[in-house]
Design an enzyme around this catalytic site. Structure first.
Site, PDB file in Angstrom:
ATOM      1  N   GLY A 692     -27.099  10.280 -49.936  1.00 46.67           N
ATOM      2  CA  GLY A 692     -28.021  11.712 -50.504  1.00 46.67           C
ATOM      3  C   GLY A 692     -27.706  11.968 -51.515  1.00 46.67           C
ATOM      4  CB  SER A 693     -28.099  11.890 -54.551  1.00 45.65           C
ATOM      5  OG  SER A 693     -27.834  12.487 -55.970  1.00 45.65           O
ATOM      6  N   GLY A 697     -25.079  18.097 -55.557  1.00 41.53           N
ATOM      7  CA  GLY A 697     -23.829  16.448 -55.711  1.00 41.53           C
ATOM      8  C   GLY A 697     -23.980  16.246 -54.877  1.00 41.53           C
ATOM      9  CG  ASP A 813     -31.338  25.797 -52.466  1.00 40.05           C
ATOM     10  OD1 ASP A 813     -32.547  25.741 -52.768  1.00 40.05           O
ATOM     11  OD2 ASP A 813     -30.484  24.662 -53.467  1.00 40.05           O
TER      12      ASP A 813
END
Ligand SMILES: *[C@@H]1O[C@H](CO)[C@@H](O)[C@H](O)[C@H]1NC(C)=O
Ligand SMILES: *[C@@H]1O[C@H](CO)[C@@H](O)[C@H](O)[C@H]1NC(C)=O
Ligand SMILES: *[C@@H]1O[C@H](CO)[C@@H](O)[C@H](O)[C@H]1NC(C)=O
Length: 980
Positions: A692-693, A697, A813
């Site tokens: 994942g990205s 990061g 977030d």
């Protein structure tokens, strides 16, 4: 369980009772029984019963909580209150035939109280189980509890009816059932308890019903406490028989009809609280018989008629009659009452004048007569005894000047006398306790004296719409607590003291419609909280200081109608303004592009020198060659810079590739036992392992030698970081490493090098909630019970970050992609806390602003962010509310199917509130629920509860959102209807 344990104990105990012939063997028996009860069923997490040891001298009589008869050595009282013990009701304590008092109040005991286990306790005199977590129905108290005088079950979670045996306690004096969940009716048979002195049923959701008619039988009652208990109907006439009654509290119910004349029989009564009912008619004349009455509060009813003259004869200290329809004059004799300290008559139709001697004979400290039709002058003696703190007379027709005697009323702190016809000068500017002064719309005049600086705590000055004049003294800058200042619509003149910008708590400064002159102060660095600045319609001149563009909270800026000159500073376009107005000044030059739209046209008009390339009817700006050349020059320089930095970035990349070994200065900090070294970590960073990205990061999956899977996250950034930002990063990582919560992803290890930052987390089998929920199988994998347990788990995780971490951690977030699911779909909150450092890094990196990251993700961002650019834990609560809506609807937060330009919050709010019908809950619920969920597993009551919590969380006003701790409570325990 308890009863099972009890039965197993019966046989041996019985033997003891029979065979216990000497004091020594009795003592031995007591020790054995007490220890068995403790070890079998009581949970003592804080070891508060640590001294319950067999070998103690004098055991058990000097163990914590145990009292013995001094002569016989028999256990007569057990008091384990407030020891943090848990477990079920230890009925076996009652097996001491000598026990009289049992108190287990204020602990964490739970489970239900069965009639069997309570039956062992029938010889008790005193039983206190208040403030625990007992649930279920109240037990029948059989066989008859002939000696019980106190039964205290306040503050538990008992439900259902009050059982019939509660009418059969022959000597009960104290009955306390307040603040439970009792939802039957209040039975008439309680009036058989003729020995009662204290009767408490407050705060239960009873079926609406009347107070027992025969309550007057309880002749010995001294305290009745039944507020918030759904009482309806009239107050029974028999109440007048309660000659011993001291306190009567029936407030916050729906009692109606007249207050019975018989109330005059309460010859001992000191306090009567009947506020918030629907009582009507006149106050009974018989009130005058109540010669002991100290407090009378019948506010918020529908009472009519006049205030009886006789009220003056009572020793009242508190008289609250506000929010009724009382009329007529306030009797002059009220002023002869020598005890009156609080007088609240607001929102009635009282007319005439206030008694001239009011305050002269008593320690009056709080008077509120606002919202009446009172006239004449304010009584000169209100502060005669130097006790007056609150003076509220707004919305009346008072006139004349303020009595000079108020000028040394040093206790005054709260003055609201707006909307009257008062005139003359104001004598109380410099009172040292003053916090709030509200004088709008009178005819006051004179200036604000320099001595105002003595009012150190003044937070609000609202004096708009008078005839105040003169300069603003620079001493006003010493009012460090000042939050709101509204001096508008007066005759103030002269220059503003420059130091006014040092008032760093100021939120609103309104000076419009005065005659101020001079320049607008430019050094505004301290105005961090300022949201509204209104200088319109004065004579300010000079230029608009560009520094105003850097005020972080400013939303309203109005400079209309002055003589300001020069250009409009482009910096102002940085502000997130709701109101912007610079019309009717002498501004000139080109309108900055941010304001160069139709939307702002009215805000710009009346400045003949302003021009715009395209905004009609402003004249076009003259084209000048040098300027164009200059622009081209700047552009060229920018292009060169861009190419330069591109080359530089590429070079760094290549260097990194070539000298990969440089990573070897990695510093590894392990927070848990993990078998991994730095080679291992670096080896994991391959394309095949990438899973994942995201914003912070790239994430790789890695299997350790032990077989354990971990997630390795390589943070964006690195290189060129400032030393202090690195320190901040390290300390944040330290904090994360210390976190231990089953709903928060664990950080196992960190690797920090000069140009690389890697965090290793536990690996979550089922990936992110967002991916699962919005994936093809979201409906099948996540049925409602799973989703509900995810909401509770995730709420626990966030509540932990907000309330239990030191320092508290704001996630910044929260979104479904940052809630990870383990193999059993238990949620864990991830990717938090670092955002601040990261943001710093990204700006440092010189990526030309392309990566400038807002805190939060699209669709989850709380609305206040647009104004304040600040996030706090209430922004997390908002985002969490969005996640709840996602779970209910299965939609993404900004799904096209929510309708044109609508985010999920707007859509759900509209559907949920579109056709509310009394008592039918949320009509649109069916429309909202994710159609992919199997309806047979869905619990619509729960869904509605979660929806209600989500709507609370997504309230546009941060203050109205619950804390995460409260969210957990709401999700777990309450239906929202019980929320007060
Ligand atoms: C128990 O009593 C003995 C003697 O009466 C005394 O020395 C001891 O301190 C007491 N212990 C506690 C916990 O009160
Ligand atoms: C009630 O108290 C009295 C006097 O203390 C005692 O004689 C009697 O046995 C008690 N009754 C019960 C059922 O415990
Ligand atoms: C209290 O009782 C209500 C209603 O029976 C129940 O829903 C709730 O879970 C209970 N709360 C606790 C803490 O046991």
């Amino acid at each position: 369980m308890a009863s099972q344990r009890s039965t197993t104990l019966v046989a041996p105990l019985f033997l003891f009772v029979v065979s216990c012939v000497s004091v020594v063997s009795c003592t031995q028996r007591d020790v054995t029984v007490l220890l068995r009860v403790k070890n079998d069923g009581l949970d003592d997490p804080h070891g508060r019963l640590g001294d319950w040891v067999e070998t103690t001298h004098n055991a058990p009589c000097n163990w914590t909580g145990i009292t013995c008869d001094p002569h016989t050595g028999a256990v007569i009282a057990i008091d384990l209150s407030s020891l943090n013990i848990a477990g079920e009701f230890p009925a076996d304590f009652c097996r001491f035939p000598t026990l009289r008092n049992l108190s287990l109040a204020d602990n964490n005991l739970n489970g239900s109280l069965s009639s069997i286990s309570i039956s062992f306790c029938s010889h008790l005199h005193f039983l206190n189980l208040s403030s625990n977590y007992f649930v279920g129905e109240l037990p029948e108290f059989v066989p008859e509890f002939v000696n019980l005088t106190t039964l205290d079950l306040n503050l538990n979670n008992f439900t259902g009816d009050i059982p019939a045996s509660f009418g059969r306690f022959p000597v009960l004096k104290v009955l306390r059932l307040a603040y439970n969940n009792l939802n039957g009716s209040i039975p008439e048979f309680l009036t058989n308890l003729t020995e009662l002195t204290r009767f408490e049923l407050a705060g239960n959701p009873f079926k609406p019903g009347p107070l027992p008619l025969a309550i007057g039988n309880l002749r010995k009652l001294e305290n009745i406490w039944i507020p918030s208990a759904s009482l309806i109907g009239n107050i029974p006439d028999s109440i007048g028989n309660l000659v011993a009654l001291k306190n009567l509290d029936l407030s916050v119910n729906q009692l109606s009809g007249k207050i019975p004349d018989s109330i005059g029989g309460l010859q001992s009564v000191q306090q009567i609280e009947l506020y918030q009912n629907q009582l009507s008619g006149e106050l009974p004349i018989t009130l005058s018989n109540l010669t002991s009455l100290l407090q009378l509060d019948v506010s918020q009813n529908n009472l009519t008629g006049k205030l009886p003259e006789s009220i003056a004869g009572m020793p009242l200290t508190v008289l609250n009659l506000n929010d009724n329809s009382l009329e007529g004059e306030i009797p002059e004799t009220l002023a002869s009452n020598s005890n009156l300290s609080q007088l609240k008559l607001f929102n009635n139709r009282f007319s005439g004048t206030l008694p001239v001697n009011l305050g002269r004979n008593s320690d009056l400290n709080d008077i509120d007569v606002s919202g009446n039709e009172l006239e004449g002058s304010l009584p000169p003696n209100l502060c005669y005894r130097k006790k007056l703190q609150r003076l509220l007379t707004f919305d009346n027709k008072f006139s004349g000047t303020i009595p000079a005697s108020y000028s040394d009323c040093n206790t005054l702190n709260y003055i609201r006398i707006y909307n009257n016809k008062l005139s003359g000068s104001v004598p109380f500017w410099s009172l040292s306790e003053l916090q709030f002064i509200e004088l709008e719309n009178n005819k006051f005049e004179g200036s604000i004296p320099p001595s105002i600086s003595d009012a150190r705590g003044l937070a609000k000055i609202l004096i708009s719409g008078n005839s105040f004049s003169g300069r603003l003294p620079s001493e006003i800058c010493k009012l460090e607590e000042l939050v709101f200042a509204d001096l508008s619509r007066n005759q103030f003149s002269g220059e503003l003291p420059e130091c006014i910008t040092e008032l760093n708590k100021l939120q609103k400064l309104e000076l419009q419609e005065n005659k101020f002159t001079g320049e607008i102060p430019a050094i505004v660095g301290s105005w961090k909280e300022l949201t509204e600045l209104n200088f319109s319609n004065n004579n300010f001149d000079g230029e608009i200081p560009s520094e105003l563009g850097s005020l972080p909270s400013l939303t309203n800026l109005n400079l209309e109608g002055n003589s300001l000159s020069g250009g409009i500073p482009a910096e102002l376009t940085n502000l997130k303004l709701n109101v912007f107005n610079v019309s009717n000044n002498k501004l000139e030059g080109e309108v900055p592009s941010g304001f160069n739209t139709e939307f702002y046209l009215q805000s710009l008009m009346g400045n003949p020198g302003l021009c715009s390339p395209d905004l009609k009817p402003l004249p076009p700006c003259p084209k000048s060659k040098p300027i164009t050349l200059c622009v081209i020059g700047i552009l060229a320089a920018l292009v060169l810079l861009l190419i330069g930095s591109l080359i530089w970035v590429l070079k760094i990349k290549t260097l990194n590739l070539l000298f990969n070994k440089r990573h070897h200065s990695l510093e590894i900090t392990a927070f848990q036992r993990v078998e991994i070294n730095e080679e291992g970590v670096l080896a994991a960073l391959t394309k095949e392992n990438l899973i994942g990205s995201g914003g912070s990061g790239q994430v790789y999956r890695m299997k350790l030698k032990s077989g354990q899977m971990v997630a390795v996250k390589r943070l964006w950034g690195g290189g060129n970081r400032l030393v202090d930002s690195e320190a901040v990063f390290r300390s944040e990582v330290e904090t994360l490493g210390r976190i231990r919560h089953s709903n928060v992803v664990k950080l196992l290890l960190s690797c920090i090098g000069e140009d690389i930052q890697i965090l290793v987390f536990e690996y979550m089998e089922n990936g992110s909630l967002g991916d699962v929920l919005h994936g093809e199988k979201g409906g099948v994998l996540l049925n409602w019970p799973k989703r509900f347990s995810i909401t509770i788990g995730a709420a626990h995780g966030l509540a932990y970050l907000h309330h239990d971490c030191v320092p508290p951690i704001v996630h910044r977030d929260v979104k479904s992609n940052n809630i990870l699911l383990d193999e059993d779909f238990n949620p864990r909150v991830a990717d938090f806390g670092l955002a601040k450092t990261l943001q710093h890094d990204l700006m440092e990196e010189g990526g030309g602003g392309v990566m400038s990251r807002v805190a939060g993700s699209c669709g989850y961002i709380a609305p206040e962010y647009a104004y304040t650019l600040k996030v706090n834990e209430k922004s997390d609560v908002y985002s969490f509310g969005v996640v709840l809506l996602e779970l209910i609807t299965g939609k993404r937060p900004n799904d096209d199917s929510s309708g044109e330009n609508k985010d999920i919050v707007k859509w759900v709010t509209e559907v949920a509130l579109s056709s509310p019908e009394e008592g039918k809950g949320i009509i649109g619920l069916g429309q909202l629920v994710d159609p992919r969920m199997d309806p047979s597993t869905s619990n619509y009551e729960e869904i509605e509860k979660v929806l209600n919590v989500a709507l609370l969380c997504t309230s546009p006003i941060p203050m109205n959102r619950p804390s995460m701790r409260r969210v957990v409570e709401l999700l777990k325990h309450h239906t929202l209807a019980h929320q007060k």
